[in-house]
Design an enzyme around this catalytic site. Sequence first.
Site, PDB file in Angstrom:
ATOM      1  N   ASP A 174       3.841  -6.124   0.798  1.00  0.00           N
ATOM      2  CA  ASP A 174       3.183  -7.292   0.209  1.00  0.00           C
ATOM      3  C   ASP A 174       3.562  -8.624   0.868  1.00  0.00           C
ATOM      4  O   ASP A 174       2.860  -9.616   0.695  1.00  0.00           O
ATOM      5  CB  ASP A 174       3.481  -7.369  -1.292  1.00  0.00           C
ATOM      6  CG  ASP A 174       2.792  -6.264  -2.062  1.00  0.00           C
ATOM      7  OD1 ASP A 174       1.879  -5.626  -1.506  1.00  0.00           O
ATOM      8  OD2 ASP A 174       3.165  -6.027  -3.223  1.00  0.00           O
ATOM      9  N   THR A 204       8.792  -4.794   1.899  1.00  0.00           N
ATOM     10  CA  THR A 204       7.619  -4.523   1.064  1.00  0.00           C
ATOM     11  C   THR A 204       6.389  -4.864   1.882  1.00  0.00           C
ATOM     12  O   THR A 204       6.400  -5.857   2.624  1.00  0.00           O
ATOM     13  CB  THR A 204       7.612  -5.353  -0.237  1.00  0.00           C
ATOM     14  OG1 THR A 204       6.267  -5.398  -0.756  1.00  0.00           O
ATOM     15  CG2 THR A 204       8.066  -6.789  -0.043  1.00  0.00           C
ATOM     16  N   ASP A 228      11.228  -7.700  -4.639  1.00  0.00           N
ATOM     17  CA  ASP A 228      11.867  -8.552  -5.654  1.00  0.00           C
ATOM     18  C   ASP A 228      12.440  -7.764  -6.830  1.00  0.00           C
ATOM     19  O   ASP A 228      13.492  -8.122  -7.369  1.00  0.00           O
ATOM     20  CB  ASP A 228      10.935  -9.679  -6.126  1.00  0.00           C
ATOM     21  CG  ASP A 228       9.612  -9.172  -6.650  1.00  0.00           C
ATOM     22  OD1 ASP A 228       9.341  -7.965  -6.507  1.00  0.00           O
ATOM     23  OD2 ASP A 228       8.852  -9.974  -7.195  1.00  0.00           O
ATOM     24  N   ARG A 251      -0.983  -6.728  -5.456  1.00  0.00           N
ATOM     25  CA  ARG A 251      -1.191  -6.888  -6.895  1.00  0.00           C
ATOM     26  C   ARG A 251      -1.102  -8.346  -7.299  1.00  0.00           C
ATOM     27  O   ARG A 251      -1.884  -8.831  -8.088  1.00  0.00           O
ATOM     28  CB  ARG A 251      -0.129  -6.063  -7.629  1.00  0.00           C
ATOM     29  CG  ARG A 251      -0.443  -5.814  -9.049  1.00  0.00           C
ATOM     30  CD  ARG A 251       0.380  -4.713  -9.678  1.00  0.00           C
ATOM     31  NE  ARG A 251       1.659  -4.466  -9.060  1.00  0.00           N
ATOM     32  CZ  ARG A 251       2.275  -3.288  -9.098  1.00  0.00           C
ATOM     33  NH1 ARG A 251       1.716  -2.268  -9.681  1.00  0.00           N
ATOM     34  NH2 ARG A 251       3.456  -3.131  -8.537  1.00  0.00           N
ATOM     35  N   ASP A 299       5.704 -10.801   0.054  1.00  0.00           N
ATOM     36  CA  ASP A 299       5.725 -11.876  -0.938  1.00  0.00           C
ATOM     37  C   ASP A 299       7.128 -12.407  -1.256  1.00  0.00           C
ATOM     38  O   ASP A 299       7.344 -13.010  -2.298  1.00  0.00           O
ATOM     39  CB  ASP A 299       5.039 -11.404  -2.238  1.00  0.00           C
ATOM     40  CG  ASP A 299       5.658 -10.120  -2.781  1.00  0.00           C
ATOM     41  OD1 ASP A 299       6.552  -9.548  -2.126  1.00  0.00           O
ATOM     42  OD2 ASP A 299       5.239  -9.676  -3.862  1.00  0.00           O
ATOM     43  N   ARG A 306      11.373   4.435  -9.128  1.00  0.00           N
ATOM     44  CA  ARG A 306      11.536   3.319 -10.063  1.00  0.00           C
ATOM     45  C   ARG A 306      12.401   3.861 -11.205  1.00  0.00           C
ATOM     46  O   ARG A 306      12.168   4.969 -11.675  1.00  0.00           O
ATOM     47  CB  ARG A 306      10.180   2.852 -10.580  1.00  0.00           C
ATOM     48  CG  ARG A 306       9.236   2.473  -9.428  1.00  0.00           C
ATOM     49  CD  ARG A 306       8.012   1.753  -9.931  1.00  0.00           C
ATOM     50  NE  ARG A 306       6.935   1.742  -8.963  1.00  0.00           N
ATOM     51  CZ  ARG A 306       6.788   0.849  -7.976  1.00  0.00           C
ATOM     52  NH1 ARG A 306       7.671  -0.106  -7.824  1.00  0.00           N
ATOM     53  NH2 ARG A 306       5.755   0.905  -7.156  1.00  0.00           N
ATOM     54  N   GLY A 337       8.331   0.188  -4.056  1.00  0.00           N
ATOM     55  CA  GLY A 337       7.308   0.750  -3.164  1.00  0.00           C
ATOM     56  C   GLY A 337       7.848   0.878  -1.747  1.00  0.00           C
ATOM     57  O   GLY A 337       8.463  -0.044  -1.231  1.00  0.00           O
TER      58      GLY A 337
HETATM   59  O1  F6P Z   1       4.562  -2.068  -2.600  1.00  0.00           O
HETATM   60  C1  F6P Z   1       3.809  -3.036  -3.262  1.00  0.00           C
HETATM   61  C2  F6P Z   1       2.515  -2.434  -3.660  1.00  0.00           C
HETATM   62  O2  F6P Z   1       1.986  -1.891  -2.516  1.00  0.00           O
HETATM   63  C3  F6P Z   1       1.494  -3.338  -4.338  1.00  0.00           C
HETATM   64  O3  F6P Z   1       0.701  -4.078  -3.466  1.00  0.00           O
HETATM   65  C4  F6P Z   1       0.728  -2.340  -5.146  1.00  0.00           C
HETATM   66  O4  F6P Z   1       0.101  -2.938  -6.224  1.00  0.00           O
HETATM   67  C5  F6P Z   1       1.799  -1.413  -5.603  1.00  0.00           C
HETATM   68  O5  F6P Z   1       2.739  -1.382  -4.570  1.00  0.00           O
HETATM   69  C6  F6P Z   1       1.347  -0.018  -5.942  1.00  0.00           C
HETATM   70  O6  F6P Z   1       2.477   0.745  -6.244  1.00  0.00           O
HETATM   71  P1  F6P Z   1       2.498   2.219  -6.782  1.00  0.00           P
HETATM   72  O7  F6P Z   1       3.209   3.008  -5.749  1.00  0.00           O
HETATM   73  O8  F6P Z   1       3.235   2.158  -8.043  1.00  0.00           O
HETATM   74  O9  F6P Z   1       1.077   2.655  -6.937  1.00  0.00           O
END
Ligand code: F6P
Length: 329
Positions: free
Chosen positions: A135, A133, A110, A179, A137, A79, A18
């Site tokens: 998050d 990130t 991570d 998440r 985390d 990804r 992300g």
């Molecule tokens: O980057 C982490 C995050 O923002 C999470 O908090 C969230 O669940 C996820 O990415 C969503 O990612 P995507 O781009 O796959 O919707």
Amino acid sequence: MTDEIIKVKTIGVLTSGGDSPGMNAAIRAVVRAASQAGIKVYGIKHGYYGLINEEFTELDAHSVSNIIQRGGTILKSARSEEFRTEEGRRKAAENLKKYDIDALIAIGGDGTFTGANKLSKEFKFNVVGIPATIDNDIIGTDETIGYDSALNTALDAIDKIRDTADAHERMFLVEVMGRDTGFIALETGIASGAELALLPEELTHVEDVKRQLHDMLKSQRRSSLVVVAEGDETGGAVKLKENIQDDFAQYDVRVCILGHIQRGGAPTARDRVLASRLGAAAVKVLLEGHSEVMVGVVNNSLKITPMRVAISKKKELDHTLIDLAKILR
Ligand code: F6P
């Protein structure tokens, strides 16, 4: 440290997972610090997907001008399922060899570090991670790149929602990203004066939520705002609304999901400075012979953490902040 210190002449840099505001500032710092040290840099587009599919582009100090203030990532992110396989990682290692790249700097969370660590172990390749990130985390750094920006974006939106909640005497359930972890929910909850912040780290019983809201609304309050982390076990704001709206019909319960708005936008000054420090630090530690490490900032000092430690568990929330949120609501 690696057993044998290699002379780094060419490095690759990529962003993966992300995106987060400040990734561009980190790329810029990597490229400028490397250029200063006479090292050639290849930017690898689309993260590990581009590593496998040879999306390499040479970057120089000039090519990263005018990006420090931009959200997203000029290198794009993706990804890659293929990189999860050993065969995919083998192709990636062959491409790195083909371009004479001695070391890789991976910017992400991570998942990004798990991939980099495997690549290093299987193909004896030098890697350094930069934590980015929204998050927040990742252990080994007080903050990850992008967290401060996301926090402020979410807070700005929540403040606006509070105005309309107050005007209509409504109840708003605002869902923020996270998440697996509740850093954004906890800190926006405190900073916005939310009535409740629901976090994936804490057991949430819907009946407790209802009771607490009833108690608060019995006093002077006419509107209320609940911040819900997307990974909270109530199932997120939409599900929570379904479960509580009949009990609070007079407050016309509404949901607002902030979603990907939290990932975009210009990075804050704090994120730009953090990204600049970590980008330059990543180059420095590579030149010192480190590999399979992540650079971070802890108590305002640079910290080097083995990648296997950084990916071993999620960073925990500060419990004193959880208590504070409860005292102040
Ligand atoms: O980057 C982490 C995050 O923002 C999470 O908090 C969230 O669940 C996820 O990415 C969503 O990612 P995507 O781009 O796959 O919707």
